[in-house]
Design a protein around this motif. Structure first.
Motif, PDB file in Angstrom:
ATOM      1  N   LYS A  78       0.832  -1.214   0.000  1.00  0.00           N
ATOM      2  CA  LYS A  78       0.000   0.000   0.000  1.00  0.00           C
ATOM      3  C   LYS A  78       0.864   1.261   0.000  1.00  0.00           C
ATOM      4  N   ARG A  79       1.910   1.264   0.829  1.00  0.00           N
ATOM      5  CA  ARG A  79       2.715   2.484   0.960  1.00  0.00           C
ATOM      6  C   ARG A  79       3.667   2.708  -0.207  1.00  0.00           C
ATOM      7  N   TYR A  80       4.285   1.617  -0.686  1.00  0.00           N
ATOM      8  CA  TYR A  80       5.434   1.797  -1.583  1.00  0.00           C
ATOM      9  C   TYR A  80       5.261   1.144  -2.951  1.00  0.00           C
ATOM     10  N   GLY A  81       4.166   0.406  -3.153  1.00  0.00           N
ATOM     11  CA  GLY A  81       3.888  -0.143  -4.468  1.00  0.00           C
ATOM     12  C   GLY A  81       4.656  -1.391  -4.843  1.00  0.00           C
ATOM     13  N   LEU A  82       5.495  -1.894  -3.948  1.00  0.00           N
ATOM     14  CA  LEU A  82       6.220  -3.126  -4.235  1.00  0.00           C
ATOM     15  C   LEU A  82       5.266  -4.316  -4.306  1.00  0.00           C
ATOM     16  N   LYS A  83       5.581  -5.267  -5.149  1.00  0.00           N
ATOM     17  CA  LYS A  83       4.958  -6.572  -5.030  1.00  0.00           C
ATOM     18  C   LYS A  83       5.644  -7.283  -3.865  1.00  0.00           C
ATOM     19  N   THR A  84       4.862  -7.825  -2.963  1.00  0.00           N
ATOM     20  CA  THR A  84       5.405  -8.376  -1.719  1.00  0.00           C
ATOM     21  C   THR A  84       4.979  -9.826  -1.535  1.00  0.00           C
ATOM     22  N   PHE A  85       5.894 -10.632  -0.969  1.00  0.00           N
ATOM     23  CA  PHE A  85       5.663 -12.066  -0.848  1.00  0.00           C
ATOM     24  C   PHE A  85       6.298 -12.574   0.448  1.00  0.00           C
ATOM     25  N   LEU A  86       5.743 -13.672   0.930  1.00  0.00           N
ATOM     26  CA  LEU A  86       6.285 -14.378   2.088  1.00  0.00           C
ATOM     27  C   LEU A  86       6.387 -15.852   1.747  1.00  0.00           C
ATOM     28  N   MET A  87       7.571 -16.441   1.946  1.00  0.00           N
ATOM     29  CA  MET A  87       7.732 -17.873   1.692  1.00  0.00           C
ATOM     30  C   MET A  87       8.552 -18.496   2.822  1.00  0.00           C
ATOM     31  N   PRO A  88       8.279 -19.760   3.143  1.00  0.00           N
ATOM     32  CA  PRO A  88       9.059 -20.425   4.178  1.00  0.00           C
ATOM     33  C   PRO A  88      10.410 -20.879   3.635  1.00  0.00           C
ATOM     34  N   THR A  89      11.371 -21.039   4.540  1.00  0.00           N
ATOM     35  CA  THR A  89      12.652 -21.594   4.113  1.00  0.00           C
ATOM     36  C   THR A  89      12.751 -23.088   4.408  1.00  0.00           C
ATOM     37  N   LEU A  90      12.009 -23.581   5.397  1.00  0.00           N
ATOM     38  CA  LEU A  90      12.044 -25.006   5.721  1.00  0.00           C
ATOM     39  C   LEU A  90      10.790 -25.675   5.184  1.00  0.00           C
ATOM     40  N   ALA A  91      10.957 -26.543   4.197  1.00  0.00           N
ATOM     41  CA  ALA A  91       9.836 -27.306   3.653  1.00  0.00           C
ATOM     42  C   ALA A  91       9.607 -28.548   4.511  1.00  0.00           C
ATOM     43  N   ARG A  92       8.505 -29.213   4.270  1.00  0.00           N
ATOM     44  CA  ARG A  92       8.203 -30.443   4.993  1.00  0.00           C
ATOM     45  C   ARG A  92       8.291 -31.626   4.040  1.00  0.00           C
ATOM     46  N   THR A  93       8.937 -32.677   4.487  1.00  0.00           N
ATOM     47  CA  THR A  93       9.011 -33.896   3.691  1.00  0.00           C
ATOM     48  C   THR A  93       9.223 -35.071   4.637  1.00  0.00           C
ATOM     49  N   PRO A  94       8.634 -36.224   4.349  1.00  0.00           N
ATOM     50  CA  PRO A  94       8.892 -37.388   5.202  1.00  0.00           C
ATOM     51  C   PRO A  94      10.361 -37.742   5.218  1.00  0.00           C
ATOM     52  N   GLY A  95      10.865 -38.142   6.367  1.00  0.00           N
ATOM     53  CA  GLY A  95      12.259 -38.532   6.477  1.00  0.00           C
ATOM     54  C   GLY A  95      12.537 -39.838   5.756  1.00  0.00           C
ATOM     55  N   PRO A  96      13.797 -40.101   5.408  1.00  0.00           N
ATOM     56  CA  PRO A  96      14.146 -41.319   4.675  1.00  0.00           C
ATOM     57  C   PRO A  96      13.809 -42.596   5.434  1.00  0.00           C
ATOM     58  N   SER A  97      13.718 -42.499   6.752  1.00  0.00           N
ATOM     59  CA  SER A  97      13.324 -43.662   7.561  1.00  0.00           C
ATOM     60  C   SER A  97      12.126 -43.349   8.430  1.00  0.00           C
ATOM     61  N   GLY A  98      11.343 -42.349   8.019  1.00  0.00           N
ATOM     62  CA  GLY A  98      10.153 -41.985   8.783  1.00  0.00           C
ATOM     63  C   GLY A  98      10.469 -41.311  10.100  1.00  0.00           C
ATOM     64  N   GLU A  99      11.545 -40.518  10.159  1.00  0.00           N
ATOM     65  CA  GLU A  99      11.954 -39.916  11.415  1.00  0.00           C
ATOM     66  C   GLU A  99      10.895 -39.027  12.041  1.00  0.00           C
ATOM     67  N   ASP A 100      10.007 -38.464  11.213  1.00  0.00           N
ATOM     68  CA  ASP A 100       9.002 -37.549  11.741  1.00  0.00           C
ATOM     69  C   ASP A 100       7.659 -38.237  11.984  1.00  0.00           C
ATOM     70  N   ALA A 101       7.607 -39.553  11.916  1.00  0.00           N
ATOM     71  CA  ALA A 101       6.329 -40.269  11.924  1.00  0.00           C
ATOM     72  C   ALA A 101       5.621 -40.213  13.264  1.00  0.00           C
ATOM     73  N   ASP A 102       6.328 -39.986  14.366  1.00  0.00           N
ATOM     74  CA  ASP A 102       5.727 -40.082  15.688  1.00  0.00           C
ATOM     75  C   ASP A 102       5.468 -38.726  16.334  1.00  0.00           C
ATOM     76  N   GLU A 103       5.441 -37.670  15.544  1.00  0.00           N
ATOM     77  CA  GLU A 103       5.204 -36.352  16.131  1.00  0.00           C
ATOM     78  C   GLU A 103       3.739 -35.945  16.095  1.00  0.00           C
ATOM     79  N   ARG A 104       2.891 -36.735  15.433  1.00  0.00           N
ATOM     80  CA  ARG A 104       1.437 -36.567  15.440  1.00  0.00           C
ATOM     81  C   ARG A 104       1.004 -35.191  14.948  1.00  0.00           C
ATOM     82  N   GLY A 105       1.755 -34.649  13.980  1.00  0.00           N
ATOM     83  CA  GLY A 105       1.440 -33.326  13.462  1.00  0.00           C
ATOM     84  C   GLY A 105       1.806 -32.195  14.392  1.00  0.00           C
ATOM     85  N   LEU A 106       2.590 -32.482  15.422  1.00  0.00           N
ATOM     86  CA  LEU A 106       2.914 -31.487  16.441  1.00  0.00           C
ATOM     87  C   LEU A 106       4.396 -31.121  16.462  1.00  0.00           C
TER      88      LEU A 106
END
Length: 275
Positions: free
Chosen positions: A134-162
């Motif tokens: 609004k103030r400066y006319g720039l196109k503005t964006f937000l993106m994460p740097t850490l993506a989510r992916t299952p671990g090679p041996s399911g390391e994240d399987a027991d976190e229950r989405g938490l």
């Protein structure tokens, strides 16, 4: 060090090289408590390493993209109870990023991207996107740097989405980036399992969100299962996160929110009708 660090240019070089097609990336990290096994600069490292690498690769692939130095001190007040956390209040953080937008606009760039490594910044940065637009006319964006992916041996399987803070993903990524800063002898499972029973009240993606501090859960300020972290999982996360960030920058480069209308006097053929 990134080959595309804007602050390593001289002032006249900025004037010559930055145009309305230029994308400026501002990584945003944090300095905050991450349990007994991870360093305070965990989120800073995620934003700095992934943001910098994504800018470098995108530039090699032909994009006009530069990065600013990573912001270390951001909105981390959910961890303010823990020694070592350094945070800005919401008004200071908001003013800071909006004024970064002002400076980027004065350089002559067309787009500003916040490459964010800390979840506590997301809501504030989303508001700032519109304010800067609004103030400066720039196109503005937000993106994460850490993506989510299952671990090679399911390391994240027991976190229950938490697994949102100091768990398998973040610990694995720091094992990949800076193993000297990780103490796996202190990495344990700190998952508030009772929260997984709620269908609507969730950290991410549920219809009901809630305010929280990281010492609300009966854990040492960690929400996730750090004991499942591995270097292999960290390497997989790095590859996916970098690919996702570069793909996002390519899409940002061609993004135009305006509706494309035919030129005056141009006749468009009517759409075919199926009977």
């Amino acid at each position: 060090m990134s080959a595309r660090l804007l602050t390593e240019l001289s002032g006249p070089e900025v004037t010559r090289r930055v145009t309305s097609d230029t994308i400026v990336v501002q990584p945003t990290g944090a300095v905050e408590h991450h349990g007994p096994h991870l360093p305070l600069i965990t989120d800073f490292l995620l934003a700095d390493h992934i943001g910098g690498a994504a800018v470098d690769r995108a530039a090699e692939e032909g994009l006009d993209v530069w990065r600013l130095p990573t912001l270390a001190f951001t909105k981390s007040d959910e961890h303010s109870w823990a020694p070592g956390t350094v945070w800005l209040d919401e008004s200071t953080m908001f003013d800071t990023v909006v004024q970064v937008g002002r400076a980027v606009a004065l350089m002559g760039a067309g787009s500003l991207v916040f490459a964010n490594g800390h979840g506590g910044n997301v809501a504030l940065l989303q508001v700032a996107l519109r304010e800067i637009r609004k103030r400066y006319g720039l196109k503005t964006f937000l993106m994460p740097t850490l993506a989510r992916t299952p671990g090679p041996s399911g390391e994240d399987a027991d976190e229950r989405g938490l697994g949102i803070h100091g768990g398998a993903a973040e610990t694995s990524m720091i094992l990949h980036l800076r193993p000297d800063l990780v103490d796996m002898t202190k990495a344990e499972r700190w998952v508030p399992d009772h929260l997984a029973e709620f269908e609507r009240i969730r950290f991410n993606g549920g219809p009901v969100s809630f305010g929280w501090l990281s010492n609300d859960f009966g854990t040492p300020g960690v929400v996730g299962d750090a004991s499942r972290a591995t270097v292999d999982y960290g390497r997989a996360l790095w590859d996916v996160s970098l690919d996702e960030a570069v793909a996002s920058l390519h899409e940002i480069a061609r993004f135009d929110p305006a509706v494309r209308r035919p030129a005056v006097g141009t006749v468009t053929a009517p759409a075919s009708v199926t009977r």
